[in-house]
Design a protein around this motif. Structure first.
Motif, PDB file in Angstrom:
ATOM      1  N   PHE A 120       0.855  -1.197   0.000  1.00  0.00           N
ATOM      2  CA  PHE A 120       0.000   0.000   0.000  1.00  0.00           C
ATOM      3  C   PHE A 120       0.889   1.245   0.000  1.00  0.00           C
ATOM      4  O   PHE A 120       2.118   1.156   0.085  1.00  0.00           O
ATOM      5  CB  PHE A 120      -0.913  -0.002   1.227  1.00  0.00           C
ATOM      6  CG  PHE A 120      -1.922  -1.098   1.215  1.00  0.00           C
ATOM      7  CD1 PHE A 120      -3.191  -0.875   0.684  1.00  0.00           C
ATOM      8  CD2 PHE A 120      -1.609  -2.351   1.704  1.00  0.00           C
ATOM      9  CE1 PHE A 120      -4.124  -1.896   0.667  1.00  0.00           C
ATOM     10  CE2 PHE A 120      -2.543  -3.368   1.682  1.00  0.00           C
ATOM     11  CZ  PHE A 120      -3.802  -3.145   1.161  1.00  0.00           C
ATOM     12  N   GLY A 121       0.255   2.333   0.006  1.00  0.00           N
ATOM     13  CA  GLY A 121       1.019   3.577  -0.013  1.00  0.00           C
ATOM     14  C   GLY A 121       1.638   3.886   1.349  1.00  0.00           C
ATOM     15  O   GLY A 121       1.309   3.254   2.357  1.00  0.00           O
ATOM     16  N   SER A 122       2.461   4.856   1.329  1.00  0.00           N
ATOM     17  CA  SER A 122       3.203   5.211   2.519  1.00  0.00           C
ATOM     18  C   SER A 122       2.285   5.653   3.665  1.00  0.00           C
ATOM     19  O   SER A 122       2.523   5.342   4.829  1.00  0.00           O
ATOM     20  CB  SER A 122       4.181   6.312   2.156  1.00  0.00           C
ATOM     21  OG  SER A 122       4.900   6.696   3.255  1.00  0.00           O
ATOM     22  N   SER A 156       9.534   3.324   2.328  1.00  0.00           N
ATOM     23  CA  SER A 156      10.143   4.652   2.282  1.00  0.00           C
ATOM     24  C   SER A 156      10.941   4.913   3.561  1.00  0.00           C
ATOM     25  O   SER A 156      10.826   4.178   4.552  1.00  0.00           O
ATOM     26  CB  SER A 156       9.034   5.700   2.154  1.00  0.00           C
ATOM     27  OG  SER A 156       8.273   5.684   3.342  1.00  0.00           O
ATOM     28  N   GLY A 157      11.708   5.958   3.505  1.00  0.00           N
ATOM     29  CA  GLY A 157      12.530   6.334   4.665  1.00  0.00           C
ATOM     30  C   GLY A 157      11.700   6.597   5.903  1.00  0.00           C
ATOM     31  O   GLY A 157      12.038   6.151   6.997  1.00  0.00           O
ATOM     32  N   SER A 158      10.572   7.286   5.691  1.00  0.00           N
ATOM     33  CA  SER A 158       9.768   7.634   6.868  1.00  0.00           C
ATOM     34  C   SER A 158       9.160   6.389   7.497  1.00  0.00           C
ATOM     35  O   SER A 158       9.025   6.294   8.710  1.00  0.00           O
ATOM     36  CB  SER A 158       8.679   8.640   6.479  1.00  0.00           C
ATOM     37  OG  SER A 158       7.795   8.023   5.569  1.00  0.00           O
ATOM     38  N   ASP A 193      22.641   5.991   8.346  1.00  0.00           N
ATOM     39  CA  ASP A 193      21.510   6.771   7.849  1.00  0.00           C
ATOM     40  C   ASP A 193      21.207   7.883   8.863  1.00  0.00           C
ATOM     41  O   ASP A 193      20.846   7.615  10.003  1.00  0.00           O
ATOM     42  CB  ASP A 193      20.307   5.836   7.694  1.00  0.00           C
ATOM     43  CG  ASP A 193      19.146   6.537   7.015  1.00  0.00           C
ATOM     44  OD1 ASP A 193      19.035   7.769   7.195  1.00  0.00           O
ATOM     45  OD2 ASP A 193      18.375   5.849   6.324  1.00  0.00           O
ATOM     46  N   ASP A 194      21.361   9.115   8.422  1.00  0.00           N
ATOM     47  CA  ASP A 194      21.227  10.233   9.374  1.00  0.00           C
ATOM     48  C   ASP A 194      19.857  10.278  10.042  1.00  0.00           C
ATOM     49  O   ASP A 194      19.737  10.597  11.212  1.00  0.00           O
ATOM     50  CB  ASP A 194      21.491  11.567   8.662  1.00  0.00           C
ATOM     51  CG  ASP A 194      22.977  11.762   8.440  1.00  0.00           C
ATOM     52  OD1 ASP A 194      23.745  10.926   8.974  1.00  0.00           O
ATOM     53  OD2 ASP A 194      23.362  12.695   7.741  1.00  0.00           O
ATOM     54  N   ALA A 195      18.831   9.964   9.244  1.00  0.00           N
ATOM     55  CA  ALA A 195      17.480  10.038   9.807  1.00  0.00           C
ATOM     56  C   ALA A 195      17.254   8.913  10.812  1.00  0.00           C
ATOM     57  O   ALA A 195      16.584   9.084  11.833  1.00  0.00           O
ATOM     58  CB  ALA A 195      16.443   9.964   8.686  1.00  0.00           C
ATOM     59  N   LEU A 196      17.805   7.761  10.505  1.00  0.00           N
ATOM     60  CA  LEU A 196      17.585   6.602  11.370  1.00  0.00           C
ATOM     61  C   LEU A 196      18.458   6.625  12.617  1.00  0.00           C
ATOM     62  O   LEU A 196      18.119   6.020  13.628  1.00  0.00           O
ATOM     63  CB  LEU A 196      17.882   5.313  10.589  1.00  0.00           C
ATOM     64  CG  LEU A 196      16.785   4.751   9.714  1.00  0.00           C
ATOM     65  CD1 LEU A 196      17.262   3.466   9.060  1.00  0.00           C
ATOM     66  CD2 LEU A 196      15.551   4.466  10.550  1.00  0.00           C
TER      67      LEU A 196
END
Lengths: 756, 343
Positions: A120-122, A156-158, A193-196
């Motif tokens: 499904f979508g994000s 995705s990243g989020s 990964d900077d976000a993670l």
């Protein structure tokens, strides 16, 4: 809740635990059942919550959930026209059930797959992840499967970030962590990964075991730190690494302790509480054992930056350093040491007592009651020595009257002493360091600084030969005692009473178990008893003098009699062969006191003395053989003398017949014609108010002429007894009345009994 | 009431028994403290420091390094689980600790190259008896950035630990402990604090500043004057402080060392030993001499510094040792004071 339902509940719980233990087969079973459309069985969860109208509605909801889960599992239907509506409906169903009762491990397994596979979508994935709330537990297997989706790179990243946050939040509800730990390298890699990174750090922080700490990882972390600067999450992980491997890394944290991790689980905060409650039942009671406040105050101190008492830290360094020379078995066993930081409850202590890692600075035990338990039962001399040295030096350094210009720290020092006293009281044993500190500091003490705490130290002096301690402690204390206020005197007497009590307790526990000791004089029971009786005589001397100095103050006399309440019961209460009577300087002022509660206390003490002496006499007769602890006839004579005086005064109106001579002229001057009668129960000055109120009650009309001789004693005693119990103005009234005095009568029989 | 014989059998706990026999190290400690507190705190007689008792195998360079420097004194409780075989690891751990402390909040890798270097080394032969543990030296060196001159490190801070004739302390601890009760530091106080903190955390010990009171200073004055010197390098000097406001007044009193020795010889009776009476007499002579000239009673003031050709000591706990020959003798007395403080 109906009994039937309760049964169901337990079944459910059983199943849940089975699921966690042996997951794949059950999942299979679940899927098969689903195929058979026997959905009512498999998804019945959340019954732990007592829902009032349980039944049809819930069943319906679960059916809907069933359908929704299957819908998600199949993937979006592309042809359908109103697919958005259907999707929304199913999402809502899942969210509702999840928020209300949580999802079963099976459901979470499927939905996690859906969310991370990118079908499904994000936005949908996000919503699914947000409602991944377990009923009780999450299967480790589901997590491993979910992680494998991350490698495929479909989400995705989020979504990844959200998944990591979810993992951190739900970490405690994952049934096993072994397989997840095998993925340590994978999680570690995601630090790049900077976000993670912050969430990965947090996850690693939860996951890290000693064997995960490797030099290459340390290097990587330090590289990251060099790149990103001082980040709290990196600091946290680094300090954990340092904890496991102090030889690889050195980290020093700012004095103010920061929060390492942003509250990454707060998305699920309320849901988590609900899960916890489902898992544990009512919230557990807070730890009662913790002694002091763990909070430490910031003090400007160069060396011991946080507080006087060191912070609890496992001993990492010294052990690690000796690793090279360690023999194999040591090395193997050292791997299983139980880290102190995890020690939270008494059962834990019992379970791990053989492999407990000790603090690097022994002083830290003062604030930790569990470790106090530990050091109390451990025989390791080095632990006590470490504590001894640390405590001695700290007391010496902190003591405010030891050094000039140190007085601004009075409060701090008082707190420190209070902590020590709490620990001593907890252990029911005094520290030797405190004893030596007393020796050194008492001569310099002004009797004012930290008075109550310091005097409490006195009451915890370990049992000693009195003659040895006297010049070191009591002579100095006596100087202060005689020159200070009545309040100081009372507090000294109070702490001496506690000292006596502590000594008696030690002796009563310790002395009976060693019948034969072929060692120096002091080791015998007689030696110990001598020491105690010397202490009692010393306090007797102090009290007699203090009574004269304070002109027979009632206030002081209360404290003195409190002390003798302990003394009179030694034989019976502590099973120790000792009866020491009070000196005349205490007995007579108490007998002639103007305060009825003093007279009351005195009677109680006499009553207990009698009990103790009778018991002793009885034992002597039983034993027949001459024991070294037979009380001398002098003790009995002394008691009989006091008793005769008391009975003469209060009862038979023949006071002081023997050994007393009062000049008739003096008596004449006092204007008391019938002095013999003026001290009996009716006329005793301490009981005057009772006599008057008795008269007023019996003959209310005769207000003008009060004639006390008309009071009949029997009735008076009865009424007075009533008054006492009603008034309750003094604690001992409940336990004692004047009645025991009556048991001391008639005197002639008593005297015979005690005749030596 | 339970009769006396039928008292329940208590589980054996041996604390009380141990207490009386004084069997454990802790008991011995307590005994020694009692004795010290109840009697005169210092023995009334001591040996005059003898000519060098340093053993053959000491490193003259290192000893020379220790002389002519001002050291701040600390007493130190026994180190727990300290091992002389791990000095290298200690050095790398301590240097990482210092680096981490200097940039608070940052973690640093142990063994990484910093611009400082820490070395641990033993001071061979620096002991009074064979039982004394080996003394050791800790240094913080700065590394020069230029690779060409990597030979020369600048010494930023030095500290050393020793125990000379520490028998009274050694008897009272078990083998897990290393007794080096005397710690001497030279360098920035912040470095002392960092090193001290590391030692306290690692070996569960406790540092306290070691001040020297006037009583002990006069002992030092007497003992050091009694030492035989081939040649005197400095005058014998005393400093008294008069507590008056607004500023305290210092009285300095310098004597030619040979005169001081002559005075000492006149009051000295027991060969090889110094007694309390002799110390008192020696100081009294100085006082009365001063009073004759200046009409000031020095006995009413406070002695704060003593310097002789052997060593000089300040009441703040600072010492400078000048004479190689009597190094051990001076340290023995300082060890005694340190042990007294940690008892």
């Amino acid at each position: 809740m109906s009994p039937q339902k309760r049964v169901k509940n337990s079944q459910v719980q059983k199943r849940t635990s089975q699921v966690s233990g042996n997951y794949p087969t059950h999942l299979l079973a679940w899927e098969e059942k689903e195929d058979l459309n026997d959905s009512k069985y498999s998804l019945k969860r959340g019954q732990n919550n007592p829902v009032e109208d349980y039944g049809h509605a819930d069943d319906q909801a679960e059916d809907a959930l069933q359908i929704a889960v299957r819908y998600f599992e199949k993937g979006p239907v592309k042809t359908s026209q109103n697919k958005d509506k259907i999707l929304e409906k199913h999402l809502k169903t899942v969210e509702n059930v999840a928020l209300k009762n949580g999802l079963a491990p099976e459901g979470i397994d499927i939905l996690l797959n859906v969310a991370l596979s990118g079908k499904f979508g994000s936005a949908v994935n996000t919503r699914i992840l947000k409602c991944m709330i377990p009923t009780t537990l999450i299967s480790e297997h589901s997590v491993v499967k979910a992680v494998s989706w991350l490698c495929v790179g479909k989400c995705s990243g989020s979504t990844k970030v959200l998944f990591y946050r979810w993992l951190v939040a739900m970490f405690d509800f994952i049934d096993h962590k072994e397989e997840i730990n095998l993925l340590y390298g994978f999680f570690f890699a995601s630090l790049q990964d900077d976000a993670l990174c912050p969430y990965a750090c947090h996850l690693l922080y939860l996951l890290t075991k000693k064997e995960n700490v490797k030099p290459f990882r340390v290097r990587k972390l330090l590289d990251l730190q060099a790149k990103m600067g001082m980040q709290p999450h990196l600091q946290a992980l680094l300090s954990l690494y340092k904890f496991f491997a102090p030889t690889l890394i050195s980290v020093s944290l700012p004095a103010r302790k920061k929060i390492y991790f942003k509250n990454s689980e707060n998305l699920w905060k309320t849901a988590l509480l609900a899960v916890k409650q489902r898992n544990q039942g009512p919230p557990p009671e807070p730890l009662k054992l913790m002694l002091g406040p763990a909070k430490v105050r910031p003090v400007k101190r160069k060396w011991n930056s946080y507080s006087v008492i060191p912070v609890l830290n496992s001993s990492g360094c010294s052990k690690e350093c000796g690793k090279k020379g360690m023999i194999l078995s040591n090395y193997l066993s050292s791997r299983e040491l139980f880290p102190l930081e995890q020690l939270k409850s008494f059962p834990q202590l019992l379970k791990n007592i053989h492999c407990l890692e000790l603090p690097s600075q022994m002083g830290a035990v003062l604030n930790n009651s569990l470790l106090l338990h530990y050091i109390n039962c451990v025989k390791d001399e080095s632990i006590l020595l470490r504590l001894y040295h640390w405590l001695s030096q700290t007391l010496q350094e902190e003591c405010i009257w030891y050094k000039v210009n140190n007085f601004e720290h009075e409060k701090e020092f008082a707190n420190f002493l209070a902590t020590i006293n709490r620990a001593q009281c907890f252990l029911q044993e005094g520290f030797y360091s405190c004893e030596t500190f007393l020796y050194k500091s008492l001569p310099l003490w002004d009797g004012f600084c930290c008075r109550s705490q310091f005097l409490q130290l006195v009451s915890w002096i370990p049992f000693n030969s009195f003659s040895e301690v006297k010049p070191l402690v009591f002579d100095h204390l006596a100087q202060l005692f005689f020159t200070s206020t009545i309040y100081f005197k009372s507090s000294v007497l109070q702490s001496l009473k506690e000292l006596l009590q502590n000594w008696l307790l030690w002796l009563s526990v310790d002395i009976h178990m060693k019948p034969v000791m072929n060692s120096p004089l002091e080791t015998t029971l007689g030696g110990s008893m001598n020491s105690v009786s010397e202490l009692i005589h010393y306090v007797g001397w102090l009290s007699t003098t203090a009574m004269r100095l304070e002109s027979n103050s009632t206030f002081l006399l209360h404290f003195i009699l409190d002390f003798y309440e302990k003394v009179c019961d030694i034989y019976i209460n502590y099973n120790l062969p000792l009866v020491v009577l009070f000196p005349p300087g205490i007995f007579y002022p108490a007998l002639l006191s103007l305060d009825s509660s003093i007279l009351n206390q005195l009677c109680y003490i006499m009553h207990r003395y009698r009990k103790n002496l009778t018991a002793a006499k009885k034992n002597e007769l039983v034993q027949k053989t001459k024991s070294e602890f037979n009380f001398s006839s002098k003790t009995y004579q002394e008691f009989n003398h006091y008793l005769t005086a008391m009975v003469g005064c209060l009862w038979t109106s023949k006071p002081f017949q023997k050994g007393f001579y009062i000049d008739p002229d003096v008596l004449e001057k006092t204007g008391v014609a019938e002095y013999k009668n003026s001290l009996n129960l009716v006329h005793h000055p301490a009981l005057l108010s009772y006599a008057v109120s008795f008269l007023l009650r019996e003959w209310p009309e005769e207000r003008t002429t009060v004639n006390m001789s008309s009071i009949r004693v029997n009735k008076f005693i009865f009424i007075m007894f009533q008054e006492f119990t009603i008034a309750l103005f003094y604690r001992k009234i409940c336990t004692f009345t004047f009645l025991p005095v009556l048991s001391l009568l008639p005197p002639q029989n008593q005297s015979e009994m005690f005749a030596s | 009431m339970d009769s006396y014989e039928s008292a329940p059998q208590h589980i054996a706990s041996s604390r009380l028994k141990d207490y009386f026999i004084g069997a454990t190290p802790l008991q011995k400690r307590l005994e020694s403290v009692r004795k010290q507190t109840s009697f005169v705190p210092t023995p009334p007689r001591r040996k005059i420091p003898q000519c060098s008792q340093l053993q053959e195998d000491n490193d003259p360079q290192k000893v020379a390094f220790l002389l002519h420097k001002q050291w701040t004194l600390y007493s130190l409780t026994p180190l727990y689980k300290f091992s002389y075989t791990n000095l290298k690891e200690y050095a790398s751990l301590l240097s990482a600790f210092i680096a981490a402390e200097k940039q608070k909040g940052l973690a640093v890798e142990v063994g990484e190259d910093f611009n400082i270097k820490v070395t641990f080394s033993t001071l061979l032969g620096m002991k009074g008896t064979q039982r004394d543990p080996e003394a050791f030296l800790v240094q913080i060196l700065s590394k020069s950035q230029l690779p060409s001159e990597n030979r020369e490190h600048k010494v930023l801070w030095t500290g050393w630990f020793c125990c000379i004739f520490g028998d009274s302390l050694l008897e009272t601890v078990s083998e897990d402990f290393t007794c080096v009760p005397l710690f001497l530091a030279n360098g920035a106080e912040t470095n002392t604090a960092i090193v001290g903190t590391w030692f306290q955390k690692t070996f569960d010990c406790y540092f306290s500043p070691l001040a020297i009171n006037a009583f002990n200073l006069s002992w030092m004055a007497a003992m050091w004057t009694a030492c035989k010197m081939d040649q005197y390098m400095a005058a014998t000097e005393f400093l008294w402080s008069v507590p008056c406001s607004p500023q305290s007044l210092d009285i300095s009193y310098a004597i030619h060392p040979e005169d001081a020795k002559a005075l000492w010889d006149s009051v000295h009776k027991t060969p090889g030993e110094v007694t309390q009476e002799e110390v008192d007499l020696f100081m009294d002579c100085l006082y009365s001499h001063f009073h004759r000239h200046f009409k000031i009673h020095l006995s009413a003031t406070r002695l704060v510094r003593v310097s002789t050709s052997v060593a000089s000591a300040h009441t703040d706990g600072k010492i400078k040792i000048l004479c190689h020959k009597y190094l051990i003798g001076v340290l023995a007395y300082l060890t005694e004071l340190a042990i007294f403080q940690i008892d």
